[in-house]
Design a protein around this motif. Structure first.
Motif, short mmCIF file in Angstrom:
data_model
loop_
_atom_site.label_atom_id
_atom_site.label_comp_id
_atom_site.label_asym_id
_atom_site.label_seq_id
_atom_site.Cartn_x
_atom_site.Cartn_y
_atom_site.Cartn_z
N THR A 99 0.82 -1.20 0.00
CA THR A 99 0.00 0.00 0.00
C THR A 99 0.86 1.25 0.00
O THR A 99 1.92 1.29 0.60
CB THR A 99 -0.94 0.03 1.21
OG1 THR A 99 -1.69 1.26 1.19
CG2 THR A 99 -0.15 -0.02 2.52
N GLY A 101 -0.66 3.89 1.10
CA GLY A 101 -1.37 4.60 2.15
C GLY A 101 -0.74 4.38 3.51
O GLY A 101 0.33 3.77 3.65
N ARG A 103 -2.94 3.57 6.40
CA ARG A 103 -3.82 2.78 7.27
C ARG A 103 -3.49 1.30 7.08
O ARG A 103 -4.22 0.57 6.43
CB ARG A 103 -5.28 3.08 6.96
CG ARG A 103 -5.63 4.56 7.17
CD ARG A 103 -7.11 4.82 6.90
NE ARG A 103 -7.43 6.23 6.97
CZ ARG A 103 -7.71 6.87 8.09
NH1 ARG A 103 -7.72 6.22 9.24
NH2 ARG A 103 -8.00 8.15 8.06
N GLN A 106 -5.92 -1.85 7.44
CA GLN A 106 -7.18 -1.88 6.71
C GLN A 106 -6.99 -2.52 5.34
O GLN A 106 -6.20 -2.04 4.53
CB GLN A 106 -7.74 -0.47 6.57
CG GLN A 106 -8.15 0.15 7.89
CD GLN A 106 -8.86 1.47 7.71
OE1 GLN A 106 -9.10 1.90 6.58
NE2 GLN A 106 -9.19 2.12 8.81
N ALA A 109 -7.07 -0.42 2.15
CA ALA A 109 -5.98 0.52 1.88
C ALA A 109 -4.95 -0.04 0.92
O ALA A 109 -4.13 0.69 0.38
CB ALA A 109 -5.29 0.90 3.18
#
Length: 123
Positions: A99, A101, A103, A106, A109
């Protein structure tokens, strides 16, 4: 674009250990947070562990905390999951994911996923 290939799954007795590896393609591996997820038959895919881009921060599901350890080697474009004290309820297909991202626990993500590796723990 990142391609992920997991390895290291197999059959192990309860109490045993396995080490999963996830090799990533591309030259920007260190730009991605990496995670491990698992999916047992009839269940949703669930978060197991994650590690930040530099490896400075790690996160674990409560069910695996103190038994599993996630690590990464950015020079080898590889992330690992050391699994100790395995239990039959750890049986699942384990997926590696990447990811951009933040988070990391999650599922939504994650942008890239591997094909998975089967882990079976016998009682």
């Amino acid at each position: 674009q990142v391609q992920l290939v997991e390895s290291g799954g197999g059959l192990v007795q309860a109490g045993g250990s396995l080490r999963l590896s996830c090799a990533a393609s591309g030259r920007t591996f260190s730009s991605y947070g990496m995670g491990w997820f698992r999916q047992a038959p009839g269940k949703e895919r669930e978060f197991v562990a994650a590690i930040a881009r530099t490896g400075g921060n790690t996160y674990y599901a409560d069910s695996v905390k103190s038994r599993f350890t996630i690590s990464r080697d950015n020079a080898k474009n590889t992330v690992y999951l050391q699994m100790n004290s395995l239990k039959p309820e750890d049986t699942a297909v384990y997926y590696c994911a990447a990811t951009i991202g933040i988070r990391l626990s999650q599922r939504s993500a994650y942008n890239y996923w591997g094909q998975g590796t089967q882990v079976t723990v016998s009682s």
